[in-house]
Design an enzyme around this catalytic site. Sequence first.
Site, PDB file in Angstrom:
ATOM      1  N   ASP A  51       0.882  -1.133   0.002  1.00 47.73           N
ATOM      2  CA  ASP A  51       0.085  -0.044  -0.133  1.00 47.73           C
ATOM      3  C   ASP A  51       0.936   1.278  -0.065  1.00 47.73           C
ATOM      4  O   ASP A  51       2.039   1.146   0.307  1.00 47.73           O
ATOM      5  CB  ASP A  51      -1.010  -0.227   1.274  1.00 47.73           C
ATOM      6  CG  ASP A  51      -2.084   0.944   1.062  1.00 47.73           C
ATOM      7  OD1 ASP A  51      -2.142   1.609   0.162  1.00 47.73           O
ATOM      8  OD2 ASP A  51      -2.793   0.958   2.055  1.00 47.73           O
ATOM      9  N   CYS A 102      -9.060 -22.348  19.838  1.00 47.15           N
ATOM     10  CA  CYS A 102     -10.298 -22.407  20.626  1.00 47.15           C
ATOM     11  C   CYS A 102     -10.153 -23.851  21.110  1.00 47.15           C
ATOM     12  O   CYS A 102     -11.124 -24.376  22.020  1.00 47.15           O
ATOM     13  CB  CYS A 102     -11.419 -22.110  19.937  1.00 47.15           C
ATOM     14  SG  CYS A 102     -11.203 -20.235  19.892  1.00 47.15           S
ATOM     15  N   CYS A 138     -11.443 -23.717  16.029  1.00 49.93           N
ATOM     16  CA  CYS A 138     -10.257 -23.591  15.474  1.00 49.93           C
ATOM     17  C   CYS A 138      -9.194 -24.241  16.330  1.00 49.93           C
ATOM     18  O   CYS A 138      -9.395 -24.401  17.527  1.00 49.93           O
ATOM     19  CB  CYS A 138      -9.947 -22.123  15.042  1.00 49.93           C
ATOM     20  SG  CYS A 138      -9.380 -21.095  16.567  1.00 49.93           S
TER      21      CYS A 138
HETATM   22 ZN    ZN Z   1     -11.255 -20.148  17.389  1.00 52.70          ZN
END
Ligand code: ZN
Length: 457
Positions: free
Chosen positions: A89, A279, A276
Amino acid sequence: MTFEIKERDAAGRLCRFTTKHGNVTTPNLLPVINPNKMMITPKEMKKRFGTNILITNSYIIFKNPELRSKALESGVHTLIDFDGSVMTDSGTFQSYVYGDVHLDPIEIVKFQRDIGSDIGTILDVFGTPDQTKTIIEQGMHETIERARISIPYKGEMLLACPVQGSVYPELREYCARQLSGLPADFFPIGGVVPLMENQRYSDLVRCILAAKQGLDPSKPVHLFGAGHPLIFSLAVALGCDFFDSSAYAKYAQDGRMIFQWGTEKFEDLTELPCACPICSKYSIAELKELTTDERTLQIALHNLYVSFMELKIIRVALTEGWLWDLVEQRASANPFLSEALRVLREPTHLQWLEHHEPTSKKTAVYYTGPQTIYRPMIFRYLTRLFTRFEPLFQSTVVFPEGTKPYSQYYAKEMAHLLQQKNVNLVVNSTFGPIPFELDEMYPETSTWRPRRMHNKV
Ligand SMILES: [Zn+2]
């Protein structure tokens, strides 16, 4: 650069995008890397998420003498230790956030070229929704002019030229057409962050549609600064190919966890509603026991897992032909997004979407709610029915909706009626009138609606 379309659904496309540093399947997400402070290294991103394209900021590198000389000496890929495609950018966003940034538009393009960026970005003028139309228009003309004068300096680098025009669709479309007339390679839709931050998704949809109507369809389109997975599916359905996320880190620093349906404050959660690797590894109590820095890192990783997972779902939906189903499901999670879908019902937008809608799909049309009857596929069916279909007889008998195929479901009634008189037989369905002759043709052969609508009345 090559940009090859492999699959299509809605106005979205699944493509193979190639730079000097390899292939990328789109739609895809570019995590934002801060060259000053890498919370997660590009190498780790590649290992965990299969990241093969990311974005970093050339302005930050340019301003820091140490980073600048290292980048000029050994290239941006070595600087951030990444062998995939690197987009840079230009400092436009910094000028929006921090006010005046004194940069020469040509100098920053040359710098991006010289550090070996795969895709550089011109220094465009960021238009915000609170500015007057006159100011926006001036900024838009300046952006087009900067694109024109920057292109001769791009060398082998691909050059991204953002579409500006703020919330004015006519300016967005004009800007897009002008930029498409130049030998630019990549089209971000710029200036949408303030709309995202305020959940002005209806305006966002109008911006995307207007830009897409003016853009060269053979070039990639990037929704600049859009990093929340909630809006990915809708943006893809309207033809966006790339997103970038600094949200994963910014939200994590603020203790916020990103989910497909929105954002949750970590402190407010009683359980982690996610599977995930992060988690799965930690319970909420264990996450709370970590140091702030360590917890921020784990939340940032979770945020990226969720963001990349949404893109996987989108690519499958796009390939299998159920992208609209996904868009409607996601919209049902957020009232502002749901409102944004209503913009698509406007006749000019519906016509544009119908033009891009594939004529046949691998999967049935599922009725997910009232929005379903406004899908481009149904619009096409009804338009063709009323303009191309000629009933055979003078009289028509209308049946309530039954199970498919209607000609079998209503076989007895049909035989009885036709013994007495030649009549047209039509079912009054959720999706509009369906003559019996068409009930085994797509899309009517494969539309699914709630069970209660199947009952004989
Ligand atoms: Zn997660």
